[in-house]
Write an enzyme that holds these catalytic residues in place. Structure first.
Site, PDB file in Angstrom:
ATOM      1  CE1 TYR A 365      -2.886   2.965   2.566  1.00  0.00           C
ATOM      2  CE2 TYR A 365      -1.781   2.607   4.665  1.00  0.00           C
ATOM      3  CZ  TYR A 365      -2.922   2.568   3.895  1.00  0.00           C
ATOM      4  OH  TYR A 365      -4.108   2.155   4.439  1.00  0.00           O
ATOM      5  N   GLY A 366       1.792   5.586   4.547  1.00  0.00           N
ATOM      6  CA  GLY A 366       1.579   5.614   5.989  1.00  0.00           C
ATOM      7  C   GLY A 366       1.675   6.986   6.621  1.00  0.00           C
TER       8      GLY A 366
END
Length: 434
Positions: A365-366
């Site tokens: 995600y990041g």
């Protein structure tokens, strides 16, 4: 409280012996009070940034430009005159504690508004607002700006505000976020980007950990989470993880630095806890596995907190990158729990931070990187005071591998806030105040 600790420097030199644990409480330590009030009073003004904004008419931040509104003003060359005007504008009376300094050849101003502007206010934003308004007025006065160009000066200083909640695209910054961005009661001092902290302490990992730990602990007190038996519990963890009490962090890192791993730091911390009689063997099973018990939960938690910090410095220091800090937070404590049968740092909450934090910081995600996080984030806030200091220390050890590095996010804050001694070297300041 009958507890006493020895305080050591960021290089393992003993600073004070037999210090009452209460002496490092945010409620009593004068240096901690000075750090907190100083942060609320201080704003950084980017004079070079204002000059560039006006020269290019790139007003309001990224992607915004107003052709034909360029203004060529020698703001940096006139920094001393602007500094004097700002000081006169923000002071309440002659001889008060107003402090305005020109830094780095006039490129920045350190503005510390007088205490009454903070004391007689419901919030802590007077440093930002007064510094911004005083700078705007000083530039207008210094260069005889007319009424039709005055709004351009204002926008170069304040950015998009008040169209936005904060000063997006502006050239005045605080180390803390505006109140509207805090997640709840007591989060202001926890809402400081790890990159800001590392830059403020000039990338000294021990002092970065101390500054972050101090702000987190003050936040814990503000939340009401350090009352009754929790006060001792919090102060023990803060002193050992953040202030290098009994040289536990620095001593362990020095011992483990060349060849250590997360696992060997676990072994060292458990061994120290046994030697210091913090824990003792409880039951031995047929397999040979031994469970342990403790008669002092607070001290055991403090040793786990110090061990988590030491393991962070050993691991992230070896790779000169902060991305592994979430793995350290998780697996140091996971191994401790399996080794001893006792709870890890903050009773599992540091491990909880690690799982979510790794996903958001650099997993599928990041993309923000650990340095952009703070103790106000949904993935980090549940460990109060004991997770984010390790993140900040890891960022201080970074050789520059983050996409959003301190050079990109925190140059102004670092240049200005590092000029204040107690911000830059909190371990020394707090020890001197006991």
């Amino acid at each position: 409280m009958a507890d006493s600790i020895d305080l050591y420097s960021d290089r393992g030199a003993k600073l004070k012996s037999g210090v009452d644990l209460n002496a490092i409480s945010p409620m009593k330590n004068a240096a901690i009070k000075k750090i907190v009030t100083g942060i609320k009073r201080t704003a950084a003004v980017d004079l070079a940034g204002i000059e560039k904004t006006l020269a290019t008419s790139s007003i309001g931040g990224k992607g915004r430009k107003i052709p034909g509104r360029e203004m060529k003003l020698d703001i940096v060359k006139n920094a001393d005159k602007i500094r004097s005007k700002v000081a006169d504008l923000v002071k309440v009376e002659n001889g008060d504690d107003t402090n305005v300094e020109s830094l780095n050849g006039g490129k920045q101003l350190l503005v510390q508004v007088p205490s009454p502007r903070i004391d007689v206010a419901a919030e802590y934003v007077s440093s930002l607002t007064c510094a911004a308004q005083a700078t705007t007025l000083a530039i207008i006065d210094q260069f005889n700006i007319g009424m039709f160009d005055g709004p351009t000066i204002k926008s170069a200083v304040w950015g998009q505000y008040p169209q936005t909640l904060d000063m997006v695209g502006g050239n005045v910054k605080s180390i803390v976020e505006i109140p509207q961005k805090d997640e709840g009661f007591g989060y202001t001092l926890r809402n400081v980007m790890a990159n800001h902290l590392a830059a403020t302490c000039r990338f000294n990992a021990m002092n970065t950990a101390a500054l972050c730990s101090t702000l987190e602990t003050v936040g814990v007190f503000e939340m009401g989470d350090a009352l009754g038996i929790q006060e001792r519990h919090r102060l023990l963890a803060y002193s050992h993880q953040g202030l290098n009490a009994n040289n536990l962090v620095y001593g362990t890192v020095k011992e483990q630095g060349k060849t250590g791993t997360i696992g060997t730091v676990v072994h060292a911390i458990v061994g120290k806890a046994l030697d210091d009689k913090i824990i003792s063997a409880d039951k031995k099973f047929a397999s040979g596995y031994t469970t342990y018990k403790t008669s002092d939960v607070g001290r055991w938690n403090a040793y786990c907190a110090a061990g988590t910090m030491a393991a962070t410095m050993v691991n992230c220091g070896a790779m000169r990158a902060p991305q592994s800090v979430s793995a350290v937070l998780l697996y140091f404590n996971d191994i401790v729990e399996k080794e001893t049968s006792l709870p890890g740092c903050d009773f599992g909450k540091v491990q909880g931070v690690a799982v979510g934090f790794s996903f958001f910081s650099h997993s599928i995600y990041g993309g923000g990187g650990p340095g952009t996080f703070n103790g106000n984030h949904v993935t980090t806030r549940h460990s109060k005071g004991l997770g984010v200091p390790c993140v900040a220390a890891a960022v201080a050890l970074d050789a520059g591998v983050q996409i959003y590095s301190p050079a990109k996010t925190s140059q102004l804050v670092g240049d200005v806030f590092s000029a204040v001694d107690e911000f830059r070297e909190p371990i020394k300041a707090i020890a001197e105040a006991v």
